[in-house]
Each structure stands twice: as C-alpha cells, then as structure tokens.
Design a protein around this motif. Structure first.
Motif, short mmCIF file in Angstrom:
data_model
loop_
_atom_site.label_atom_id
_atom_site.label_comp_id
_atom_site.label_asym_id
_atom_site.label_seq_id
_atom_site.Cartn_x
_atom_site.Cartn_y
_atom_site.Cartn_z
N GLY A 1 40.31 39.87 46.85
CA GLY A 1 40.35 39.45 45.52
C GLY A 1 41.58 39.40 44.73
O GLY A 1 41.90 38.55 44.15
N GLU A 2 42.56 40.18 45.06
CA GLU A 2 43.88 40.15 44.56
C GLU A 2 44.71 39.00 45.21
O GLU A 2 45.33 38.31 44.46
N SER A 3 44.05 38.35 46.47
CA SER A 3 44.69 37.24 47.00
C SER A 3 44.46 36.06 46.23
O SER A 3 45.08 35.17 45.78
N GLU A 4 43.03 36.01 46.10
CA GLU A 4 42.43 35.06 45.30
C GLU A 4 42.99 34.77 43.76
O GLU A 4 43.44 33.86 43.14
N GLN B 1 33.54 34.50 38.87
CA GLN B 1 34.20 33.49 38.58
C GLN B 1 35.72 33.56 39.27
O GLN B 1 36.49 32.84 39.20
N GLY B 2 35.96 35.12 39.46
CA GLY B 2 37.29 35.27 40.08
C GLY B 2 37.18 35.00 41.76
O GLY B 2 38.10 35.44 42.46
N LYS B 3 36.13 34.34 42.08
CA LYS B 3 36.26 33.72 43.52
C LYS B 3 35.88 34.95 44.48
O LYS B 3 36.30 34.86 45.82
N ASN B 4 35.42 36.15 44.10
CA ASN B 4 35.05 37.22 45.10
C ASN B 4 33.65 36.98 45.55
O ASN B 4 32.73 36.20 45.19
N HIS B 5 33.63 37.18 46.88
CA HIS B 5 32.44 37.00 47.61
C HIS B 5 31.23 37.86 47.09
O HIS B 5 31.43 39.06 46.82
N PRO B 6 30.16 37.24 46.71
CA PRO B 6 28.97 37.88 46.07
C PRO B 6 28.75 39.40 46.88
O PRO B 6 27.88 40.10 46.13
#
Length: 782
Positions: free
Chosen positions: A21-24, A84-89
């Motif tokens: 998540g930090e990478s995204e 919204q932060g593009k984390n995988h569901p």
C-alpha cells in the motif's frame, strides 16, 4: 504452534499489505506531482485530470486512517478509502485489523506517526494544486504565482521522500520483529517439549510420535494456507535456486513442483532481456545488504513455461535461514487487470459505436494542432458534419439500424481523408474533422466535396436502400477564431446555416451568420413566455427494479407544448435556456412539480417512490441546489424523494461552486445519478470524490447486445466496477426482451426504456404504475 504460525503469517501478510500500500501511496503521490508539473507546462485539463486520479490514491489511504481513528472505527469508510488507495480487496481486512488492534502499540507507533506526517503534506499539496489550477485558469495568468506554487509543491515532494523511506524502513523493522518473536516463541515451545520429554522419559516414544504427527499436520496446514493464496509463492536461495514452489505457482507458470525445485529462477520465469538486471540486484544485496525493491510491490514482466510473457506484480522479502540468505517472492498475474484498464481507457477516449475518437480526444488533438499551426504559420480548418434527417432514419428503421449506419458513414468518410486529417464523433449524428497542412481554401473545399460525393452512394441495410446526405460547416484558424471552443462553435453555426439552406452542402463561417443570434433571441423570448403561460409539461418514464420487477422510480422529462410550433423536444431549447440562464427558472419549476407529484405517489403507489430530475451544469454553477436541499428537508424531511441526474461533463468541469453544490446534495441525503455513463468522460476518481449513488449506462452500449459482443463485455465491466464502488446501475434504452435478459444475467439493478413504457404524461402515471406493479399491465414495447 499452529496458532503462532497462523498469527505470524497473518501479521506478516498484513504488514506486507501495508508495504505494498505504501508503494501505491508513494507512486500516486509522485505521479500527482509529476502531472502537476506537466500541467503547468501544458495547461491541459487532461493532465490535471491525471493529477486528480493520482492524488486520489494517498487521499484514499488518508480517508481510511481517519475512519479507523473514529470511535467506534468506521470500517466501511475505511474499506472505501483503502480501495481508493489501490490496495487489493483481499488485503483490506488485514489492513483494518492490524491498524485497529495495534496502531497505538509500540510496534506500530512509529509508522502511524510517519503516516500522519505524510498525510499532512499530501493535504498541503492538494490545497496548493487547487490554488495552482485556479491561477492557471485565470486570465491573465500570474506566472510568478504559478512558479511559487509549483516550487512549493516540488519542495513538499522532496520533503515526503525521507518520510516514505522511514515508513518503509519502519515496516521492515516490524516484519523483522515479528520474525524474531516467532523465532523466540518457537525456541520456547521447543524447550518446553524437551523439558517434558526429560521429565516423562517413559513416554518419550509415544510423545515423539505425537509430536511428529503434529508437525506433519502443521506443515500440511501451512502448505494449504500458501496454496489458497492468489499469489504464487516462490522461495530461492542466494544462488537463485528454487527451494519452494507453491500450487499457485504451478497454475501461473505451468511448471510442476518437481520440475521447478532446484532450478535457477531466472532460467525458468524471467524473460531473457531482464535476467542480467535480476542477477545484478541479487549480487548487490548479497554484497551491500541494499535491496531497493524489497518489501515493495512492483510491476514486472514474467514468462510462462509456454514462453508466453505476461504482466505481473511482485513483492520480494529477504530473510536468513540457517545462516544463509533466502528470498521469498509473492507473484500475482495481473493480465486481466491490464485488459480491464485498457477497456476503461477505450471507453474514456473512443466512441463505442463507430470506434472513432470521442469529443474529449478530439479536443486534445485540436489544441495540439493549434499550437503546431502557430509554429508553422499554416492554417487549419474544423468541419462540423451532421447527418441530415438522421432522426427519421432512427424512428423508421430503429436505433440498431441507425448505429449501423453511423459505422458505415464513418468508414466511408475515413476513406476520403488524408493521413494528416483527424475525424471524431462529436455525439449523436454529429462528427468533427480537423483538416490541416493545406495552403488554400480550395483544398478544404475539395475535402468537403469529396465527403458529400462519397455519401451520395446509397447504403444497403437489411434489404433497405438508405440514402444519406450531410451538412458541413467550416471554420478556420486563425481567420475565424483563436480557440477550440470558438472553432467548434463557428463551424457548428455554419453547419446550421447549411441546414436552413436545404442541407446536403457545405459553408464557411462568416459574419453574416450572426443572423442566427436574432433567431436565438426570438426563441429566448418564447421560453420566457412559456414559463409565464405554463406551456412546459413534464412527462415521466418508469425505471424498473430488475430484482423485484416493480416500478418505484421515474425520470422526469421536460416537454414544451408551444402554441404554434407544437411539442418541442428539450434538445431544441435547453441549450438556449442554459446560455441565457433561464434554465435555473425552468429547473425550479420542474423541481416544484416533480416534488408535488412524488409526494402524491408516495401515498398512492409506494412510500419509498422516487423521481429523478436532470440538472444542468448551469444550475449547479449558480448553486441552485442549496434551495432544493432546504425545500426537501422541509417536505417532511423527504430528502430521498428526488434523485439528481447529472452528466459526466459536470464532474470533469466541476469548479468550487459545483463541487460544493454536489457535496451539499450528498450531505442532505439526496442521491445523485451519473447519466449517459461511458459516453465520453469516464474518470473513476470522480465517482468516489462526489459520492455518486447510481450510474446510468448510455443506451448506445445496448446496441447489438449479445453474450459475444464487445458491448456486453463493456456493460458487464461497468456493472462490476460500479458494484465494487458501492453504486447501483440503471440501463437506459432497453427496447427488447433479449436486452433485458442479458442485463439481468450480468447483475444490472434497474432498467429504463421503451420495452416498459415511453415517457408518460403526469396525469396518466399513477394508473400506469398501479397496473404495472399489480401485474395488470404486461411489459410491452409500445
């Protein structure tokens, strides 16, 4: 032991999710700053839209953190933010649990504080970006202010870099602490077993058998956990030799476990052109301990056993085992995600019926051509092309035939053009064409004459000979205008002069066409009189719930019953009403009458009945929504009685006033629907930014709808996307039972169209609804 293993794996997985998540987050922040810098150079709204899409990622994570800090934590809002932060569901559950249970512990305190610091800077960048856009859009532009703003944004970007690195390092430290804890707990557990073994030596054999069975079961369960993961899990040593190959790795790459174990990783799954970079990275880590890609989600190209290359997401972690370096790679095949993203790009920039560029792409191209003309001193012309009497073709032969004709007309026009020309579909039966790199008006006239001549040959459609003519208006740069909007407007005005002159021809824009302003003034006067004399009528078209087959919604549609010209459709007068500001008064009238109608139907039809009203951008710009919110609250607090329908263009061009009005609708509990979705501006960040409740799939996507059609795939993709974002979906223009069946099959929520009913006068609505909902009226295509 199994509990420790499972807890450690779950915690490690959650920490890994925060790493990815930090990478995204970092990518979104860097992309946002990049696009802002590019926006300052290009002044293109498209670059600003890209910034908005990128900044939505860290803003989503900010929303998640704020939601989880509430008491009690708002997990639904947090899910929305993480998505919204593009984390995988599949990672979101672990992200929420880890934060809720450990965010105020010593373990998570440092990364949480770093996260807060990063959020503060992101919010500063967002405010600076808004100020930057206002400054760029202002006339004249304050270049000094622009430079100060972008310099401050870049400074904040630099300030974020060490915070991001510290955040990654902190997460890495947490991962190492968990590994250490697991290692210590394993030692303690083993010591206990040994102590018990010494104490109970008589039962040593039996105990050993039981312990061996437990270990075997633990290993089986551990393998089961890995096997159920969507990621391929691969372990290699410092020599790049594979020591573990999960079941999912077999599925993704095609190699069975016995074929992979002991082989060199780079010889099996890394394309030849990337092998050297892989080996250099390993050598660098083994020599210096520096691993820039460790514990970060990156996108790579991988290779299957069949030699097919595909896109993949990779997360690599390093650890020591028996004093030796080991690496564990989590690899996910993202082929389908890439295809889905490409479909959305196509929806955003290309017309689904003809395959031509749409209005948005045309504007970008014309802006670029104008800049080239300024450099080359060569003129360009814009042609506004309209198919004559196309509505008659649609009415007599049907919309499917009409769409087929649009495709064929597009192909024939493309065959008349040069490589340098650019043809796009503007909307409906209108096309726009950029003709450049010419030296005289005669060249432009030649193009227009070729187009008219080419379309004289009739089209053979379903045993019908269809004859088509076109009307073309031409405006030139720089003689007629100096901007995109003026070029298109003048070409459109010239085209209408051709229409009035008998159609099937072309004309260049000239000052004599100002006569059209007189006509516009006359129609404006008629609209004012129509408001005074109550000439406007409201028709209602039912919207059917596909789950219950009941009608609990209608769309209000405005008609003008002119005393001398008869029934006038909104397309004739809405544009003039918007230009003159009369649309606000018309909108208030529609609001009052629709509200009175829906309150009555809530008593006689259903207590939850709703009516949707189309709202013009002009109404939102003048903040007309505030008064509506107040009136709805006073109407027995029935803020859910009306649904506001807007177009995608409203969101794309939303200024501060429009944004405030939309957010006030949301705060008041008034639902908002996005009309004609997919026809020109699709931007996913707007759906969550303005809290849209419904999307209405444009009727053009229902053309030739079948399970094998591209439109079916696009409809399904839009419905899946909407449901993932928590939005309901209404399909417009449903005309056949076959379309209805396919829409139900792919999970559409509501349908609207001639299959159920044409727009109905207000006095006839109640009886129709009661008969339909009690099944005294069957679904017919009338």
């Amino acid at each position: 032991m199994l509990v420790i293993v499972r807890f450690s794996l779950y915690t490690q997985s959650s920490v890994r999710a925060y790493v990815t998540g930090e990478s995204e987050w970092s990518k979104g922040q860097k992309d946002a700053v990049f696009y802002l810098n590019r926006y300052v150079e290009s002044k293109s709204a498209f670059d600003y839209d890209l910034y908005t899409y990128a900044i939505a990622v860290p803003l989503g994570d900010h929303l998640a953190r704020i939601s989880l800090n509430q008491s009690p934590p708002d997990t639904e809002a947090a899910k929305t933010g993480f998505l919204q932060g593009k984390n995988h569901p599949e990672d979101i559950g672990g992200l929420i649990k880890l934060y809720v249970h450990l965010h105020d512990t010593l373990l998570m305190r440092e990364p949480v504080e770093l996260w807060k610091k990063g959020d503060v800077i992101i919010l500063k960048i967002q405010k600076l970006a808004e100020a930057l856009k206002q400054t760029v859009d202002s006339t004249p532009q304050n270049t000094k202010a622009i430079k100060l703003l972008i310099d401050e944004i870049n400074r904040l970007n630099i300030e974020l870099t060490p915070i991001e690195e510290d955040f990654s390092n902190a997460l890495g430290e947490i991962s190492r602490q968990i590994n250490t804890w697991f290692y210590v707990m394993s030692l303690i557990f083993t010591a206990i077993l040994v102590a018990i073994g010494v104490t109970l030596s008589r039962r040593m054999v039996q105990f050993n058998l039981m312990a061996t069975e437990k270990i075997k079961n633990s290993e089986l369960r551990f393998k089961a956990l890995l096997g159920s993961s969507m990621d391929a899990v691969i372990e290699i040593n410092a020599e790049s030799e594979i020591s573990h190959w999960s079941a999912q790795a077999e599925q993704i790459f095609g190699y069975l476990e016995y074929e992979a174990i002991g082989e060199k990783l780079h010889l099996l799954i890394i394309p030849a052109e990337h092998i050297e970079a892989h080996l250099m990275g390993m050598r660098r880590f083994l020599k210096t301990g520096d691993g820039p890609v460790l514990n970060k989600r990156i996108e790579v190209t991988a290779k299957r056993k069949s030699k097919e290359e595909f896109p993949a997401e990779l997360v690599v972690s390093a650890y020591a085992l028996n004093g030796k370096h080991m690496f564990c790679a989590y690899i996910r095949d993202i082929t389908e995600q890439k295809k889905y993203a490409e479909k959305l790009r196509t929806i955003a920039h290309f017309d689904s019926v003809t395959g031509l560029p749409n209005r948005l792409l045309f504007q970008d191209c014309l802006d670029g051509q104008i800049k080239l003309c300024d450099q080359s001193n060569l003129p360009l012309s814009v042609m506004f092309i309209d198919i004559d009497n196309f509505k008659d073709i649609n009415d007599t032969l049907g919309h499917q035939t009409g769409d087929y004709l649009l495709k064929e007309v597009s192909k024939r026009m493309l065959g008349c053009l040069r490589k340098a020309d650019f043809l796009a579909r503007f909307g409906g039966d209108e096309f726009v064409l950029i003709v450049n790199q010419f030296n005289a008006d005669d060249d432009v006239d030649d193009v227009a004459e070729r187009l008219i001549e080419a379309l004289k040959v009739p089209f053979q459609i379903q045993n019908e000979m269809v004859y088509v003519t076109i009307s073309i208006g031409i405006s030139s740069y720089p003689t007629d205008s100096h901007s995109y909007h003026e070029l298109v407007k003048n070409a459109d005005q010239a085209m209408y002069m051709v229409k009035k002159s008998g159609r099937n021809g072309y004309a260049h824009f000239n000052t004599a066409m100002e006569e059209s302003v007189v006509l516009k003034r006359q129609l404006t006067s008629d609209i004012r009189l129509a408001l005074q004399d109550n000439q406007f009528e409201i028709y209602y078209q039912p919207i059917v719930d596909l789950q219950t087959s009941q009608i609990l919604k209608c769309e209000a549609l405005l008609r003008w019953n002119h005393p001398s010209k008869g029934m006038i459709q909104p397309g004739v007068f809405i544009g003039i009403a918007e230009d003159t500001g009369l649309i606000v008064e018309i909108g208030d009238m529609v609001f009052q009458r629709a509200l009175a109608a829906v309150l009555g139907w809530r008593k006689t039809v259903h207590p939850d009945f709703q009516v949707s009203i189309n709202v013009s951008p002009v109404q939102l710009h003048q903040a007309g929504g505030n008064n509506w919110c107040y009136k709805l609250k006073n109407a027995l607090s029935l803020t859910d009685a009306l649904v506001i329908e807007i177009t995608e263009g409203v969101l794309v061009n939303a200024n501060e006033v429009v944004s405030k009005a939309l957010l006030e609708y949301r705060d008041a509990g008034i639902q908002v629907a996005l009309d004609d979705f997919g026809t020109g501006y699709s931007s996913l960040s707007y759906l969550t930014k303005f809290d849209i409740d419904y999307i209405k799939i444009d009727k053009s996507f229902l053309v030739d709808l079948s399970e094998a059609s591209e439109n079916y795939a696009l409809c399904e993709a839009m419905i899946v996307m909407a449901h993932k974002l928590g939005l309901a979906v209404v399909a417009e223009g449903v005309e056949t039972p076959e379309q209805l069946a396919l829409l139900k099959q792919i999970g559409c929520d509501y349908a609207q169209g001639y299959l159920f009913a044409r727009p109905i006068p207000e006095l006839d609505v109640e009886s129709f609804l009661i008969q339909f909902n009690t099944r005294k009226l069957e679904v017919v295509n009338t």
